[in-house]
Structure formats: structure tokens, C-alpha cells
Design a protein around this motif. Structure first.
Motif, short mmCIF file in Angstrom:
data_model
loop_
_atom_site.label_atom_id
_atom_site.label_comp_id
_atom_site.label_asym_id
_atom_site.label_seq_id
_atom_site.Cartn_x
_atom_site.Cartn_y
_atom_site.Cartn_z
N ALA A 188 0.87 -1.26 -0.04
CA ALA A 188 0.06 0.09 -0.02
C ALA A 188 0.87 1.24 -0.15
O ALA A 188 1.91 1.43 0.87
CB ALA A 188 -0.96 -0.05 1.35
N HIS A 189 0.31 2.35 -0.72
CA HIS A 189 1.16 3.43 -0.96
C HIS A 189 0.38 4.62 -0.86
O HIS A 189 -0.82 4.52 -1.59
CB HIS A 189 2.16 3.29 -2.26
N SER A 190 0.76 5.71 -0.13
CA SER A 190 0.11 7.00 -0.22
C SER A 190 1.19 8.10 -0.17
O SER A 190 2.15 7.88 -0.11
CB SER A 190 -0.83 7.13 1.10
N ASN A 191 0.63 9.41 -0.20
CA ASN A 191 1.47 10.73 -0.29
C ASN A 191 1.44 11.33 1.30
O ASN A 191 1.82 12.25 1.35
CB ASN A 191 0.95 11.70 -1.05
N TYR A 192 0.95 10.37 2.26
CA TYR A 192 0.98 10.85 3.53
C TYR A 192 2.19 11.39 4.25
O TYR A 192 3.25 10.93 3.69
CB TYR A 192 0.62 9.46 4.43
N PRO A 193 2.01 12.76 4.68
CA PRO A 193 0.88 13.50 5.20
C PRO A 193 0.52 14.43 4.13
O PRO A 193 0.16 15.68 4.48
CB PRO A 193 1.21 13.78 6.67
N GLU A 194 0.72 14.31 2.74
CA GLU A 194 0.37 15.52 1.96
C GLU A 194 -1.10 15.58 1.91
O GLU A 194 -1.82 14.98 2.08
CB GLU A 194 1.28 15.43 0.49
N TRP A 195 -1.57 16.64 1.12
CA TRP A 195 -2.99 16.81 0.99
C TRP A 195 -3.38 17.81 -0.22
O TRP A 195 -2.40 18.53 -0.74
CB TRP A 195 -3.60 17.87 2.18
N PRO A 196 -4.37 17.01 -1.06
CA PRO A 196 -5.22 15.99 -0.77
C PRO A 196 -4.45 14.75 -0.70
O PRO A 196 -3.50 14.58 -1.23
CB PRO A 196 -6.47 15.97 -1.85
N TRP A 219 -8.95 -9.13 -3.36
CA TRP A 219 -8.07 -8.06 -2.78
C TRP A 219 -9.05 -7.26 -1.84
O TRP A 219 -9.95 -6.87 -1.78
CB TRP A 219 -7.45 -7.07 -3.74
N TRP A 220 -8.21 -7.04 -0.59
CA TRP A 220 -8.83 -6.24 0.40
C TRP A 220 -8.14 -4.99 0.75
O TRP A 220 -6.74 -5.20 0.58
CB TRP A 220 -9.27 -7.19 1.77
N GLY A 221 -8.51 -3.99 1.45
CA GLY A 221 -7.39 -2.88 2.00
C GLY A 221 -8.23 -2.04 3.01
O GLY A 221 -9.47 -2.07 3.22
N GLY A 222 -7.51 -1.15 3.44
CA GLY A 222 -7.86 -0.27 4.35
C GLY A 222 -7.67 1.23 3.97
O GLY A 222 -6.40 1.63 3.69
N PHE A 223 -8.54 1.99 4.00
CA PHE A 223 -8.31 3.47 3.50
C PHE A 223 -8.53 4.35 4.91
O PHE A 223 -9.64 4.36 5.54
CB PHE A 223 -9.14 4.17 2.56
N ALA A 224 -7.33 4.85 5.63
CA ALA A 224 -7.31 5.47 6.65
C ALA A 224 -7.36 6.74 6.50
O ALA A 224 -7.16 7.59 5.50
CB ALA A 224 -5.80 5.29 7.40
N ASN A 225 -8.32 7.46 7.66
CA ASN A 225 -8.51 9.09 7.71
C ASN A 225 -7.96 9.28 9.41
O ASN A 225 -7.96 8.61 10.09
CB ASN A 225 -9.68 9.57 7.43
N TYR A 226 -7.78 10.59 9.44
CA TYR A 226 -7.07 11.06 10.88
C TYR A 226 -7.69 12.29 11.30
O TYR A 226 -8.13 13.12 10.63
CB TYR A 226 -5.55 11.25 10.49
N ASN A 227 -7.56 12.35 12.46
CA ASN A 227 -8.21 13.64 13.32
C ASN A 227 -7.00 14.55 13.53
O ASN A 227 -7.16 15.75 13.74
CB ASN A 227 -8.67 13.13 14.84
N ARG A 228 -5.76 14.29 13.05
CA ARG A 228 -4.65 14.93 13.27
C ARG A 228 -4.72 16.26 12.20
O ARG A 228 -4.97 15.86 10.99
CB ARG A 228 -3.26 14.16 13.55
N VAL A 229 -4.03 17.21 12.52
CA VAL A 229 -3.85 18.19 11.45
C VAL A 229 -2.47 18.31 10.94
O VAL A 229 -1.53 18.50 11.70
CB VAL A 229 -4.42 19.66 11.80
N PHE A 230 -2.15 18.05 9.64
CA PHE A 230 -0.60 18.30 9.19
C PHE A 230 -0.66 19.56 8.57
O PHE A 230 -1.49 20.35 8.12
CB PHE A 230 -0.41 17.13 8.45
N ASP A 231 0.45 19.94 7.97
CA ASP A 231 1.12 21.18 7.63
C ASP A 231 0.34 21.51 6.24
O ASP A 231 -0.29 22.73 6.37
CB ASP A 231 2.47 21.28 7.13
N ARG A 232 -0.18 20.46 5.46
CA ARG A 232 -0.73 21.11 4.06
C ARG A 232 -2.23 20.72 4.31
O ARG A 232 -2.88 21.17 3.36
CB ARG A 232 -0.10 20.59 2.88
N SER A 233 -2.75 20.46 5.26
CA SER A 233 -4.21 20.12 5.54
C SER A 233 -4.64 21.17 6.28
O SER A 233 -4.20 21.37 7.67
CB SER A 233 -4.33 18.83 6.17
#
Length: 276
Positions: free
Chosen positions: A96-104, A142-156
Motif C-alpha cells: 500500500a502506498h500514499s502521499n501521507y501526510p500531504e494533502w489532498p 483483494w482487501w484494503g484499508g483507507f485511513a483517515n485521521y483527526n490530526r492536522v498536518f501542515d498542508r491540510s
């Protein structure tokens, strides 16, 4: 989940369904522990090796001796930003790959040849349901998890998606979401401001997931009706949240990672869970 139910859950005004069973504790026994500098995000495992995964690096290790066999590292300006959980299927390592913690938030699946760690494939979701933190292959799908967070990061400018929007999904053969579920609010509370980091289907037919930091794994079952997964068990492990992998060659053994900032050491661990 729409914004209003999410706010009600966060405020404690909605709760788990009446009559929900208390999660069962599972005893565990340590099996192995290996130092691995890349073991910050996750571990994957097959019959001969374990694969320590960092945001922009992967290393293959001999699972008996802990010797390093192969390695891959992303270039500083390369397209891979934040790798997470992985699984080995038919000689390929899927991560699994993401651009965490970039936004969007954007996500993709990245694929390597497991033996050589040569990058051999990719599938992009673009902006989707959150940050893809894990994938697994179970009963032909295939199964997966899409996470969302309560923390605020720089670009969000706001909470990074709101953790109550975290979703567990089943994909169809074209990587489109065929079904999706949410996590019970009492389990989401254990994640603090973070979210679901790892997931792997166990030999007991349950989906086991982790949070971001806690040294525990949580057993889930699909509901008889509705969209909320059932939390039915918890096992303490020598891990620090993050990505996990059930060992398909040793039933009952699960692998994880430890990030020890004080000692400056990362480790891959394995433990046997006493399943019914």
C-alpha cells in the motif's frame, strides 16, 4: 460515512449496537525477533523471507538467520512517498502506498518482484477514500484499508480526513471498491488522533488490524447486516502498531514491527497467537 454521523460518534452520541459481545483476549507467545533498520512501517513474509518496509525503502531478509538478502531504496526525488503494509502473493510483493501526510490524500498499490525487489507494477487510485495503509489477498479477492485521521498536518487546513471516515474495503478484479465497511467507534477510540495502519486476514477467517502505535492487534468479523465491522478479539504483541502479516506457512504466527526511538533500533517480530 457522512459528516453528521461522524460528529455524533466523535461526541459519544452514537454507540455500538446493543448486545455487542465483549472482545475476547488472545494469549500469545513470542517466536522471533530480528533487527532490521527498514522496519518502520510494516513487514511482509513468505516461506523463506521477511520483508522490512520503510516509507521509501524495502529490504528482504532470511527469516531463519536474519541475514539481509536484497534491498530497494527510492531516489530522493522519486514518485514513491510513503509505503505501508505489504503482502507476498505468487512471488510478488504488493504494498500500500500514499502521499501521507500531504494533502489532498492520494493512494496507489506498488508491486515488486519479491526475489529481486525490482519494481514491476503500479495501480493508482488517485484521490479516493483516504490514505491506503494496507492490502491483503483473501479467498480470491483483494482487501484494503483507507485511513483517515483527526490530526492536522501542515498542508491540510483541517483534520486529515476525520478518523471516523476510515474504511475497510473489498476490491473487485479491476481494483474498484465492491464493498466497504467502517470500524466500530469503541475501536476507533483506541487509535487516538491516528487511524488503522495494518490489516491481514488470519487463519481463523477473521480480519486482524492494528492502529498506529498500540502494541495490539484486533480481530474483526463482517457484520450480519449493516456496515459496521464487529470487533471480537484482541491480542497483545511486541509491536508498535503499523503493518502486520499473518504467516501463511506457519498457521497462528503473526509478524509485526517495533520502532524503538529511545534505543534507535527497529525490529521485526513474530509471535504465535493461541487461536480457538
Amino acid at each position: 460515512m457522512t459528516a453528521v454521523p461522524a460528529l455524533l460518534l466523535a461526541a459519544g452520541l452514537l454507540s455500538a449496537p446493543a448486545g455487542a459481545e465483549e472482545p475476547k483476549p488472545y494469549p500469545v507467545e513470542a517466536v522471533a525477533s530480528f533487527p532490521a533498520s527498514e522496519a518502520r512501517q510494516a513487514v511482509a513474509v513468505d516461506a523463506e523471507s521477511f520483508y522490512a518496509i520503510n516509507s521509501r525503502a524495502i529490504a528482504r531478509y532470511d527469516r531463519k538467520t536474519g541475514a539481509r538478502i536484497a534491498a530497494w531504496t527510492e531516489a530522493r526525488d522519486g514518485p514513491i512517498v510513503h509505503l505501508d503494509s505489504g503482502v507476498v502473493v505468487d512471488g510478488k510483493l504488493y504494498t500500500a502506498h500514499s502521499n501521507y501526510p500531504e494533502w489532498p490524500m492520494t493512494s496507489s498499490v506498488e508491486i515488486w518482484d519479491a526475489a529481486t525487489l525490482k519494481h514491476v507494477g503500479t495501480h493508482s487510485f488517485g484521490i479516493d477514500r483516504g490514505s491506503l495503509t494496507w492490502i491483503d489477498y483473501h479467498e480470491g479477492t483483494w482487501w484494503g484499508g483507507f485511513a483517515n485521521y483527526n490530526r492536522v498536518f501542515d498542508r491540510s487546513p483541517m483534520a486529515y480526513g476525520n478518523k471516523y471516515n476510515t474504511q475497510i474495503v473489498r476490491f473487485d478484479p479491476g481494483w474498484r471498491v465492491a464493498e466497504a465497511w467502517v470500524l466500530p467507534p469503541e475501536l476507533l477510540e483506541k487509535f487516538g488522533d491516528m487511524s488503522n495502519s495494518g490489516g491481514s486476514w488470519g487463519p481463523d477467517g477473521r480480519l486482524w488490524i492494528t492502529g498506529h502505535d498500540e502494541p495490539e492487534v484486533y480481530a474483526l468479523e463482517l457484520p450480519d447486516a449493516g456496515s459496521v465491522l464487529r470487533w471480537v478479539g484482541t491480542a497483545p504483541l511486541d509491536i508498535a502498531g503499523q503493518g502486520i502479516a499473518w504467516d501463511r506457512t506457519q498457521p497462528g504466527v503473526i509478524w509485526g514491527v517495533v520502532r524503538d526511538k529511545e534505543k534507535g533500533e527497529n525490529r521485526v517480530t513474530a509471535a504465535r497467537v493461541q487461536l480457538p
